[in-house]
Design an enzyme around this catalytic site. Structure first.
Site, mmCIF file in Angstrom:
data_model
loop_
_atom_site.group_PDB
_atom_site.id
_atom_site.type_symbol
_atom_site.label_atom_id
_atom_site.label_comp_id
_atom_site.label_asym_id
_atom_site.label_seq_id
_atom_site.Cartn_x
_atom_site.Cartn_y
_atom_site.Cartn_z
ATOM 1 N N ASP A 1 49.675 12.600 -13.198
ATOM 2 C CA ASP A 1 50.835 11.919 -13.108
ATOM 3 C C ASP A 1 51.468 11.357 -14.256
ATOM 4 O O ASP A 1 50.921 11.198 -15.226
ATOM 5 C CB ASP A 1 50.591 10.777 -11.869
ATOM 6 C CG ASP A 1 50.555 11.104 -10.588
ATOM 7 O OD1 ASP A 1 50.470 12.322 -10.255
ATOM 8 O OD2 ASP A 1 50.576 10.289 -9.585
ATOM 9 N N HIS B 1 46.063 10.954 -14.852
ATOM 10 C CA HIS B 1 47.244 10.632 -15.683
ATOM 11 C C HIS B 1 47.229 11.202 -17.123
ATOM 12 O O HIS B 1 46.218 10.695 -17.755
ATOM 13 C CB HIS B 1 47.455 9.208 -15.672
ATOM 14 C CG HIS B 1 47.616 8.507 -14.424
ATOM 15 N ND1 HIS B 1 46.321 8.142 -13.685
ATOM 16 C CD2 HIS B 1 48.535 8.147 -13.717
ATOM 17 C CE1 HIS B 1 47.080 7.493 -12.421
ATOM 18 N NE2 HIS B 1 48.345 7.425 -12.532
#
Ligand code: NI
Length: 319
Positions: free
Chosen positions: A131, A275
């Protein structure tokens, strides 16, 4: 003379009686031997006379008699409760069971049109998701994924898609999934409707401009969600995707932690959250990847893991 005529009459009666008996006998044979009894006599012997239960829950005998019933007359519709296509008589019972299983899968798929859990397309595989990017470490991550032939899914911010169009193009060309993570990481359940709409639409526009394909998946930043978020995602042609395994990589910012976490928690059928905006995540993941592959894990995009339609939410517990 009279005696001769009587003999002739008796002979005639005898002939009629014999003909009548023959006719009755033929009629009885025709009635008793329906087409199924002849065919059941020729059944494959593999069950050894035992009753085998099919995946649809029918016994093999029921299944076979349902499939092998006589063709219906024009006035009587088929009474078989099994809506299976009629296989030819030469098929083995294994084939019959396969056909029944395929039919129950079709029925399951049809009933899901109105309700039911999403269909897992690759239940043994793992979906890696990254993400918040793309960012300065995403290129290195893409290199490693390419080296090992592994596909992942990136939930990108619209602002960074515009800043790094080359990375978005590369993700698309190298077979990775690209999802919408809003334009500037806004918590969608905390905003008004117009902001929610534009945060998603601007991001999908940016991705489509670069790749030619509009995303079909979105992930709400921070996991902030409510019905309005899911409805807006659905209106814009996207399903909402959360995760099964949260590495909390953003919190610890430690590559050894990421490496250990992945080795201890990766499991088949799961979606893993990471991430790619943290160097520690990219480093830890790149070290863990060959080890996970050695352990036999296979990796697919979210799209390949589970079948999702606009407005749906996965995993379901996030509802
Ligand atoms: Ni995020």
């Amino acid at each position: 003379m009279k005696k001769k005529r009587r003999s002739q009459r008796i002979a005639l009666l005898l002939v009629i009686a014999i003909l009548l008996s023959l006719f009755v006998a033929i009629a009885m044979v025709m009635t008793m031997s329906g087409c199924s009894s002849r065919e059941i006599a020729g059944l494959p012997e593999d069950s050894g006379g035992k009753t085998v239960t099919s995946p649809a829950g029918m016994t093999r005998e029921t299944e076979v008699s349902a499939i092998r019933s006589c063709p219906p007359s024009s006035s009587s519709p088929p009474t078989s409760t099994l809506n299976a296509p009629k296989p030819t008589l030469s098929k083995t019972s294994k084939t019959l069971r396969t056909t029944t299983a395929a039919t129950s899968r079709q029925t399951e798929s049809r009933s899901r049109a109105s309700y039911g859990p999403p269909v897992m397309k690759a239940p043994g595989a793992v979906a890696l998701t990254f993400d918040d990017g793309p960012g300065q470490y995403t290129g290195e991550l893409l290199d490693a994924l390419k080296e090992y032939g592994v596909k992942a899914t990136f939930f990108v911010q619209g602002q960074f898609a515009e800043q790094y169009p080359g990375l978005i193009r590369r993700m698309h060309q190298e077979g990775h999934g690209i999802g919408n993570h809003t334009y500037s990481h806004r918590f969608l359940s905390e905003t008004d409707e117009a902001t929610r709409r534009s945060q998603l639409a601007r991001t999908s526009d940016a991705i489509e401009r670069i790749t030619g394909v509009r995303p079909r998946l979105m992930r709400p930043p921070g996991g902030y969600r409510n019905g309005a978020v899911f409805r807006e995602a659905g209106r814009q042609g996207m399903a909402a995707v959360f995760w099964d395994i949260d590495t909390a990589d953003w919190k610890y910012k430690d590559s050894q932690y990421v490496y250990n976490y992945l080795l201890n928690h990766t499991a088949a059928g799961k979606i893993i959250l990471m991430h790619d905006t943290h160097k520690t995540t990219v480093d830890g993941f790149i070290r863990a990847l060959p080890v996970l592959l050695d352990h036999g894990f296979t990796f697919v995009t979210v799209d390949e893991l589970v079948e999702l339609r606009p407005g749906e939410v996965y995993p379901l517990r996030w509802r």
